[in-house]
Design a protein around this motif. Structure first.
Motif, PDB file in Angstrom:
ATOM      1  N   ALA A 255       0.824  -1.205   0.000  1.00 52.83           N
ATOM      2  CA  ALA A 255       0.000   0.000   0.000  1.00 52.83           C
ATOM      3  C   ALA A 255       0.859   1.256   0.000  1.00 52.83           C
ATOM      4  O   ALA A 255       0.506   2.273   0.600  1.00 52.83           O
ATOM      5  CB  ALA A 255      -0.941   0.002   1.202  1.00 52.83           C
TER       6      ALA A 255
ATOM      7  N   LEU B 268      -0.806   1.893  -4.299  1.00 51.22           N
ATOM      8  CA  LEU B 268      -1.933   2.813  -4.221  1.00 51.22           C
ATOM      9  C   LEU B 268      -2.321   3.351  -5.591  1.00 51.22           C
ATOM     10  O   LEU B 268      -3.504   3.389  -5.957  1.00 51.22           O
ATOM     11  CB  LEU B 268      -1.593   3.978  -3.284  1.00 51.22           C
ATOM     12  CG  LEU B 268      -1.513   3.682  -1.788  1.00 51.22           C
ATOM     13  CD1 LEU B 268      -0.967   4.891  -1.049  1.00 51.22           C
ATOM     14  CD2 LEU B 268      -2.874   3.292  -1.234  1.00 51.22           C
TER      15      LEU B 268
ATOM     16  N   VAL C 178      -6.178  -4.588  -1.594  1.00 51.55           N
ATOM     17  CA  VAL C 178      -4.781  -4.257  -1.302  1.00 51.55           C
ATOM     18  C   VAL C 178      -4.415  -4.830   0.063  1.00 51.55           C
ATOM     19  O   VAL C 178      -5.120  -4.600   1.053  1.00 51.55           O
ATOM     20  CB  VAL C 178      -4.563  -2.729  -1.303  1.00 51.55           C
ATOM     21  CG1 VAL C 178      -3.104  -2.399  -0.975  1.00 51.55           C
ATOM     22  CG2 VAL C 178      -4.958  -2.122  -2.647  1.00 51.55           C
TER      23      VAL C 178
ATOM     24  N   MET D 183      -5.144   6.713  -0.505  1.00 51.80           N
ATOM     25  CA  MET D 183      -5.916   5.603   0.049  1.00 51.80           C
ATOM     26  C   MET D 183      -7.384   6.001   0.188  1.00 51.80           C
ATOM     27  O   MET D 183      -8.292   5.192  -0.090  1.00 51.80           O
ATOM     28  CB  MET D 183      -5.356   5.176   1.411  1.00 51.80           C
ATOM     29  CG  MET D 183      -6.149   4.033   2.041  1.00 51.80           C
ATOM     30  SD  MET D 183      -5.570   3.547   3.681  1.00 51.80           S
ATOM     31  CE  MET D 183      -4.112   2.602   3.240  1.00 51.80           C
TER      32      MET D 183
ATOM     33  N   PHE E 119      -9.098  -2.675   1.530  1.00 50.84           N
ATOM     34  CA  PHE E 119      -7.770  -2.767   2.126  1.00 50.84           C
ATOM     35  C   PHE E 119      -7.800  -3.763   3.276  1.00 50.84           C
ATOM     36  O   PHE E 119      -8.692  -3.718   4.120  1.00 50.84           O
ATOM     37  CB  PHE E 119      -7.309  -1.399   2.644  1.00 50.84           C
ATOM     38  CG  PHE E 119      -6.914  -0.448   1.553  1.00 50.84           C
ATOM     39  CD1 PHE E 119      -5.584  -0.296   1.185  1.00 50.84           C
ATOM     40  CD2 PHE E 119      -7.879   0.292   0.870  1.00 50.84           C
ATOM     41  CE1 PHE E 119      -5.222   0.574   0.174  1.00 50.84           C
ATOM     42  CE2 PHE E 119      -7.528   1.157  -0.146  1.00 50.84           C
ATOM     43  CZ  PHE E 119      -6.196   1.303  -0.499  1.00 50.84           C
TER      44      PHE E 119
ATOM     45  N   ASP F  65      -1.381  -5.133   3.040  1.00 51.70           N
ATOM     46  CA  ASP F  65      -0.131  -4.584   3.566  1.00 51.70           C
ATOM     47  C   ASP F  65      -0.035  -4.912   5.043  1.00 51.70           C
ATOM     48  O   ASP F  65      -1.044  -4.856   5.761  1.00 51.70           O
ATOM     49  CB  ASP F  65      -0.048  -3.070   3.360  1.00 51.70           C
ATOM     50  CG  ASP F  65       1.387  -2.558   3.434  1.00 51.70           C
ATOM     51  OD1 ASP F  65       1.989  -2.643   4.532  1.00 51.70           O
ATOM     52  OD2 ASP F  65       1.905  -2.075   2.418  1.00 51.70           O
TER      53      ASP F  65
END
Length: 499
Positions: free
Chosen positions: A17, A22, A38, A205, A215, A40
């Motif tokens: 991320a 992003l 995503v 984000m 996310f 992370d």
């Protein structure tokens, strides 16, 4: 022939991320892809990419240089110009947003892009070939009026009409060289400046979430431990995270920055994790030192490269932050940290450079090299004695991911139709946050129509031509095991510097 069989509903996983992840997620969502997740390991939703609150990646920082000066590399120059236009739009969008419409870490008074200018100063009274090539390409694009060559009669003549009263002298000579009878040569780029990195990531984000991107963040749920392969082993079809869960994908983008070779050691001949060195100077409270706050304000002080951008000591710095922090970096040598890493898919062991940060692989307080500290101190004593009086307040190793030729690698993994590597920022990738994903989508959707950018970033090896140190390997002089690390005592300047 490679084909893109993705539908807009295909599950797409992005690992990382930071800037590359992003931007890829944002543009994929804007292109109509509706099933993007995503992952992370860092809880960016909680710490808003703030290093003070535990954010631990190159993308998380106070500031990064925004420039379009790229010598002969016209493609990067054009991309940077495109990015500047979006940075401006983002500033306007943030300023026009109400507080409840902004994410944690942002207010409507924040600017992610500050057009304070960039001084690339020579100390030998000559412009480098890099600067000459930059000027040629900027002139070619019809933008020569944005550049001011110090000492050029025409540029000096038009400067008072371009800048606010007194601004030209402050920003073209922030080190007071003329007053000291020293030579002054270089280029002041009015298109450039800095971006507030952590805030920019937080904003992006936010845009991703508004566009439907999901996310999964955190040490267990967001950390990738294994790439899931098809039964024949030829295609990546998902990931397993540290909490033991599997997540399936039709396409996976590995955009893990400095952790890319750690997760995917196969890429290590092309990418290497390196540390740039940064120190911080903390100004006294504004009420106690208003002159310093004024001097180092972005209104009066530019982003700078001391001794040129492509040669010299590799020293560059920024105006103060809103908290009174002046950051100066050293990139004359970028160091490596070689360790044994096992490929979780093949079991093969590799000796590769991996990050060693304040928080990873375990909490610690790593310092920077004495070489970096001494190089920065020498420039500060000569050019910024006010900072020498304050002393160095702190330091950071900023872990980048370098390619062997400093160009990005954004391409499918050969022989794996389910995976792309999107990495190789090489210390200059952040500025492209607003537009990088545009090119990623183009590369994904048109794999057989190689645009100039796609060719520039394609999977490659390079046996001849310029290198950045990657060819040295573990036995090279940049290895941390061969360095003397700085101590707190080395942060002191001594009485001589304070005279």
């Amino acid at each position: 022939m490679v084909t893109s069989s993705l539908s807009h509903e295909s599950p797409i996983i992005i690992v990382g991320a930071g800037v590359f992840g992003l931007s890829s997620a944002l543009y994929l969502a804007q292109a109509g892809y509706t099933n993007i997740t995503v992952f992370d390991k860092q809880p960016y939703d909680k710490n808003a990419y703030s290093t003070a609150d535990g954010a631990d990646a190159a993308s998380a920082d106070f500031n990064k240089v925004m420039r379009m000066s790229y010598g002969e590399e016209l493609d990067y120059q054009r991309l940077a110009w495109d990015a500047i236009q979006v940075w401006r739009v983002w500033n306007k969008q943030i300023s026009s947003s109400s507080s409840h419409d902004l994410p944690k870490g942002l207010t409507s008074s924040d600017k992610v892009w500050n057009n304070c200018g960039f001084l690339r100063m020579s100390t030998d009274d000559e412009l480098t070939q890099f600067e000459k090539s930059t000027l040629e390409n900027i002139t070619r694009e019809g933008l020569r009026s944005t550049q001011f060559v110090i000492g050029d009669p025409d540029d000096e003549k038009r400067a008072p009409h371009y800048f606010r009263e007194g601004e030209w002298h402050k920003k073209s000579d922030p080190f007071h060289r003329r007053r000291q009878g020293k030579s002054l040569a270089g280029v002041f780029d009015t298109t450039a400046g800095f971006v507030e990195a952590s805030k920019a990531c937080t904003w992006t984000m936010h845009l991703c979430r508004k566009s439907g991107v999901r996310f999964v963040l955190g040490e267990k749920a967001g950390q990738v431990s294994f790439f899931v392969k098809s039964p024949d082993g030829n295609k990546t079809i998902g990931i397993r995270t540290a909490d033991g869960k599997e997540h399936r994908s039709e396409f996976l983008i590995l955009a893990a920055g400095a952790w890319t070779p750690y997760l995917f050691p196969t890429i290590s001949p092309m990418l290497e994790t390196t540390a740039g060195s940064v120190v911080y100077f903390q100004l006294p409270p504004q009420k106690d030192a208003p002159h310093l706050w004024e001097r180092f304000s972005p209104d009066n002080f530019p982003v700078f490269a001391y001794g040129g951008w492509s040669k010299g000591a590799g020293i560059g710095g920024f105006p103060r932050t809103s908290d009174g922090i002046v950051k100066i970096g050293y990139r004359g040598t970028k160091h490596t940290n070689y360790e044994e890493v096992q490929d979780q898919n093949t079991g093969t062991k590799h000796r590769i450079s991996v990050p060693k940060t304040r928080y990873w692989p375990h909490p610690s307080e790593p310092t920077i090299t004495k070489q970096a500290v001494e190089a920065i101190k020498a420039v500060v004593v000569e050019a910024l004695p006010e900072l020498a009086e304050l002393g160095i307040a702190g330091c950071r190793n900023c872990w980048y991911i370098d390619s062997l030729d400093n160009g990005f690698i954004i391409d499918r993994v050969p022989g794996d139709g389910g995976m792309m590597v999107c990495s190789g920022g090489s210390g200059h990738g952040f500025k492209f946050l607003p537009i990088l994903g545009r090119e990623v989508v183009n590369i994904i959707e048109k794999p057989n129509e190689k645009s100039p950018i796609a060719k520039l970033w394609q999977w490659r090896t390079k046996s001849t031509g310029p290198k950045n140190g990657l060819e040295q390997g573990e036995s090279g002089p940049r290895n941390w095991t061969r360095q003397e690390m700085a101590t707190r005592r080395d942060f002191n300047f001594g009485e001589t510097a304070k005279l």
